[in-house]
Design an enzyme around this catalytic site. Structure first.
Site, short mmCIF file in Angstrom:
data_model
loop_
_atom_site.label_atom_id
_atom_site.label_comp_id
_atom_site.label_asym_id
_atom_site.label_seq_id
_atom_site.Cartn_x
_atom_site.Cartn_y
_atom_site.Cartn_z
N GLU A 43 -18.93 -39.05 43.99
CA GLU A 43 -20.28 -38.63 44.35
C GLU A 43 -20.21 -37.94 45.70
OE1 GLU A 43 -23.32 -38.74 46.13
OE2 GLU A 43 -23.88 -37.56 44.38
N SER A 44 -20.41 -36.63 45.72
CA SER A 44 -20.17 -35.83 46.92
C SER A 44 -21.08 -36.22 48.09
CB SER A 44 -20.33 -34.34 46.61
OG SER A 44 -21.65 -34.05 46.18
N CYS A 74 -13.86 -31.96 41.19
CA CYS A 74 -15.27 -32.27 40.98
C CYS A 74 -15.99 -32.43 42.33
CB CYS A 74 -15.44 -33.47 40.07
SG CYS A 74 -17.09 -33.57 39.34
N ILE A 131 -17.54 -34.13 34.09
CA ILE A 131 -18.53 -35.20 34.23
C ILE A 131 -19.47 -34.83 35.38
CG2 ILE A 131 -18.94 -37.65 34.69
CD1 ILE A 131 -16.07 -38.15 33.64
N ARG A 132 -20.73 -34.56 35.06
CA ARG A 132 -21.69 -34.12 36.09
C ARG A 132 -21.04 -33.08 37.01
NH1 ARG A 132 -23.22 -39.55 38.64
NH2 ARG A 132 -22.78 -38.21 40.38
N HIS A 167 -12.09 -33.09 35.97
CA HIS A 167 -11.30 -34.25 36.40
C HIS A 167 -9.93 -34.23 35.72
CE1 HIS A 167 -14.49 -36.63 38.40
NE2 HIS A 167 -15.29 -35.96 37.58
N GLU A 169 -7.37 -35.82 36.49
CA GLU A 169 -6.78 -37.15 36.55
C GLU A 169 -7.20 -38.03 35.38
OE1 GLU A 169 -10.80 -37.72 38.44
OE2 GLU A 169 -9.33 -36.10 38.31
#
Length: 187
Positions: A43-44, A74, A131-132, A167, A169
């Site tokens: 979450e940035s 992301c 994802i988002r 992502h 990973e």
């Protein structure tokens, strides 16, 4: 590996599979001897606040500004971008790559998706998990586009900064991590 919040443990697993000795960075003293960094997904806004409360923002900004190689995925892409749309006014990144990104540009959690991407430097498609995800809305002239999805850049690089909207990973495919490590060793 920036380890304030997000998917850092899965990145560590991918690096370990490649035989890379990586360490967690949670405080300024953890930066001693670090020669490259991954800014993970997560979450940035939270990461931005934690960079301030941990005291990492200024020393990390200095190292990254001096050219320390970085791979942002992301939320890491958002932290590296020169311009962020739909961010909070108190959210600050590192301005490392000349791109404009829109937070959650592909929608909310329910809009997450997976797709195969053709990536410059890879012989076969890479399965990417979004994802988002941030959406790249502008790319500067010096920025190299390494992959697109539906005509939108999703993996870009400028010098020592590589960022992905997805992502890498979250799959067992270590090829993007390999490319990042190869950049560090010159191979």
């Amino acid at each position: 590996m920036l380890a304030l919040q997000g998917a850092f443990s899965t990145h560590l697993e991918r690096l370990a599979a490649l035989g890379v000795d990586a360490r967690l960075v949670k405080q300024p003293e953890h930066l001693d001897g670090v020669d490259a960094l991954i800014l993970p997904g997560g979450e940035s806004t939270t990461m931005s606040m934690l960079l301030d409360t941990s005291g990492l923002r200024d020393p990390l900004s200095d190292l990254l500004g001096d050219g320390m190689p970085v791979f942002g995925t992301c939320a890491g892409m958002i932290l590296c971008a020169s311009n962020v749309l739909d961010g909070r006014p108190d959210q600050h990144g590192f301005d490392l790559i000349d791109i404009t990104v829109r937070r959650n540009g592909y929608g909310r959690q329910l809009d997450s998706f997976e797709t195969d991407l053709d990536i410059v430097g890879l012989d076969t498609p890479f399965h990417a998990v979004f994802i988002r995800a941030p959406r790249v809305e502008r790319v500067g002239v010096a920025v190299e586009v390494l992959a697109e999805h539906d005509g939108i850049p999703v993996l870009v690089r400028d010098g020592t900064c590589t960022v992905a909207a997805f992502h890498p990973e979250l799959t067992h495919d270590t090829r993007l991590h390999e490319l990042f490590v190869a950049q560090l060793t010159g191979n």
